[in-house]
Design a protein around this motif. Sequence first.
Motif, PDB file in Angstrom:
ATOM      1  N   ALA A 241       1.037  -0.977   0.185  1.00  0.00           N
ATOM      2  CA  ALA A 241       0.043  -0.097   0.006  1.00  0.00           C
ATOM      3  C   ALA A 241       0.734   1.099  -0.062  1.00  0.00           C
ATOM      4  O   ALA A 241       0.720   2.389  -0.671  1.00  0.00           O
ATOM      5  N   LEU A 242       1.841   1.148   0.667  1.00  0.00           N
ATOM      6  CA  LEU A 242       3.003   2.296   0.767  1.00  0.00           C
ATOM      7  C   LEU A 242       3.591   2.825  -0.582  1.00  0.00           C
ATOM      8  O   LEU A 242       3.757   3.750  -1.114  1.00  0.00           O
ATOM      9  N   ALA A 243       3.739   1.525  -1.170  1.00  0.00           N
ATOM     10  CA  ALA A 243       4.331   1.461  -2.655  1.00  0.00           C
ATOM     11  C   ALA A 243       3.570   2.108  -3.526  1.00  0.00           C
ATOM     12  O   ALA A 243       3.694   3.093  -4.243  1.00  0.00           O
ATOM     13  N   ALA A 244       2.225   1.807  -3.488  1.00  0.00           N
ATOM     14  CA  ALA A 244       1.254   2.310  -4.380  1.00  0.00           C
ATOM     15  C   ALA A 244       1.100   3.804  -4.136  1.00  0.00           C
ATOM     16  O   ALA A 244       0.643   4.750  -4.908  1.00  0.00           O
ATOM     17  N   TRP A 245       1.094   4.243  -2.581  1.00  0.00           N
ATOM     18  CA  TRP A 245       0.893   5.641  -2.534  1.00  0.00           C
ATOM     19  C   TRP A 245       1.957   6.494  -2.843  1.00  0.00           C
ATOM     20  O   TRP A 245       1.667   7.620  -3.513  1.00  0.00           O
ATOM     21  N   LEU A 246       3.170   5.869  -2.833  1.00  0.00           N
ATOM     22  CA  LEU A 246       4.319   6.653  -3.277  1.00  0.00           C
ATOM     23  C   LEU A 246       4.191   6.890  -4.770  1.00  0.00           C
ATOM     24  O   LEU A 246       4.494   7.880  -5.472  1.00  0.00           O
ATOM     25  N   ASP A 247       3.865   5.810  -5.524  1.00  0.00           N
ATOM     26  CA  ASP A 247       3.488   6.041  -6.965  1.00  0.00           C
ATOM     27  C   ASP A 247       2.550   7.013  -7.393  1.00  0.00           C
ATOM     28  O   ASP A 247       2.645   7.769  -8.246  1.00  0.00           O
ATOM     29  N   THR A 248       1.563   7.023  -6.673  1.00  0.00           N
ATOM     30  CA  THR A 248       0.426   8.086  -6.758  1.00  0.00           C
ATOM     31  C   THR A 248       0.923   9.363  -6.744  1.00  0.00           C
ATOM     32  O   THR A 248       0.743  10.360  -7.172  1.00  0.00           O
ATOM     33  N   ALA A 249       1.449   9.434  -5.427  1.00  0.00           N
ATOM     34  CA  ALA A 249       2.225  11.036  -5.071  1.00  0.00           C
ATOM     35  C   ALA A 249       3.180  11.236  -5.986  1.00  0.00           C
ATOM     36  O   ALA A 249       3.191  12.586  -6.611  1.00  0.00           O
ATOM     37  N   ALA A 250       3.986  10.465  -6.677  1.00  0.00           N
ATOM     38  CA  ALA A 250       4.997  10.852  -7.560  1.00  0.00           C
ATOM     39  C   ALA A 250       4.059  11.311  -8.826  1.00  0.00           C
ATOM     40  O   ALA A 250       4.801  12.056  -9.701  1.00  0.00           O
ATOM     41  N   ALA A 251       3.131  10.457  -9.328  1.00  0.00           N
ATOM     42  CA  ALA A 251       2.311  10.952 -10.452  1.00  0.00           C
ATOM     43  C   ALA A 251       1.690  12.280 -10.384  1.00  0.00           C
ATOM     44  O   ALA A 251       1.829  13.052 -11.496  1.00  0.00           O
ATOM     45  N   VAL A 252       1.006  12.441  -9.021  1.00  0.00           N
ATOM     46  CA  VAL A 252       0.678  13.765  -8.968  1.00  0.00           C
ATOM     47  C   VAL A 252       1.632  15.004  -8.962  1.00  0.00           C
ATOM     48  O   VAL A 252       1.257  16.171  -9.783  1.00  0.00           O
ATOM     49  N   GLU A 253       2.886  14.756  -8.580  1.00  0.00           N
ATOM     50  CA  GLU A 253       3.627  15.793  -8.767  1.00  0.00           C
ATOM     51  C   GLU A 253       4.245  16.150 -10.201  1.00  0.00           C
ATOM     52  O   GLU A 253       4.698  17.065 -10.482  1.00  0.00           O
ATOM     53  N   ASP A 254       4.194  14.750 -10.879  1.00  0.00           N
ATOM     54  CA  ASP A 254       4.620  14.872 -12.285  1.00  0.00           C
ATOM     55  C   ASP A 254       3.438  15.637 -13.137  1.00  0.00           C
ATOM     56  O   ASP A 254       4.008  15.773 -14.323  1.00  0.00           O
ATOM     57  N   GLY A 255       2.358  15.576 -12.328  1.00  0.00           N
ATOM     58  CA  GLY A 255       1.290  15.987 -13.237  1.00  0.00           C
ATOM     59  C   GLY A 255       0.635  15.068 -14.424  1.00  0.00           C
ATOM     60  O   GLY A 255       0.014  15.373 -15.232  1.00  0.00           O
ATOM     61  N   THR A 256       0.802  13.834 -13.970  1.00  0.00           N
ATOM     62  CA  THR A 256       0.419  12.937 -14.847  1.00  0.00           C
ATOM     63  C   THR A 256      -0.743  12.014 -14.469  1.00  0.00           C
ATOM     64  O   THR A 256      -1.567  11.651 -15.191  1.00  0.00           O
ATOM     65  N   VAL A 257      -1.253  12.585 -13.408  1.00  0.00           N
ATOM     66  CA  VAL A 257      -2.654  12.156 -12.738  1.00  0.00           C
ATOM     67  C   VAL A 257      -3.655  13.709 -12.695  1.00  0.00           C
ATOM     68  O   VAL A 257      -2.888  14.561 -12.207  1.00  0.00           O
TER      69      VAL A 257
END
Length: 257
Positions: A241-257
């Motif tokens: 779950a932590l890995a998925a949260w980090l991936d989501t956070a990184a995607a938000v920061e990159d503007g891909t989501v």
Amino acid sequence: MTTYSRRRRGVPEARGRADAARASFDYARIGRSSVRRRARGMTSGEATAALEDAELHAHLDRRDESAFDDGGRREAEFAEWRRIVQLLAATGGVYDPDTDPVVQEELAEDRRREEAEQQHRQEQRQLADRADDLLTLAGAGRLDRTVASRPGDEAARALLDDYDYRVPAVDDWLAHALATHRGHYADPDTRTAAATLLPAPVRARAALLAALARTGAPADDDGELEFVGRLAQADPDATTALAAWLDTAAAVEDGTV
């Protein structure tokens, strides 16, 4: 060879011998083979007479309950006599098991089964050898990124579930290979399959290592992130779950989501 590897290899070999022993007592098959031997060279009339004789003896023995406790052999013999009588009535001549299509198909199936069993035994030996190799490398401190993962490593890992002290090093190596797509994990389908083949802590560790790498965290080659292994072992679900949260956070920061 280590004591550990001898124990692991001995178990499947002993089980195979036990299975073979049970398979040898197929009474119905023994009965069919007996009929075929006796029927060799018989004409249709002789086979019919043999069937009638067998039925007569069964009738005379009907009061002897022990005579029917034969694992199905007698019924198999009756069925085989009837089949041979029908075969000879249709083809004429004398009975020859060597030209009986049913017998020949059974023999062909036996050969196919034996070949499959031999292949299975060979594959099991290869997996045991690979597991031994991984343990040896782990014990020597040489199980690192220079050792490429390869097909079958998941099954080899499954042989190591009695908690040998070197298994954590093997799990660490597998997790890093999966996270960095090294060896046979370069193939996406193989990485997907690993989700059902590797232990949950190994998958969770790989997921978190990959997620951390995408955030720019340093690689774990020198042990900077050793907490990842402890976290994955303690709670694989939370780690994933932590890995998925980090991936989501990184995607938000990159503007891909």
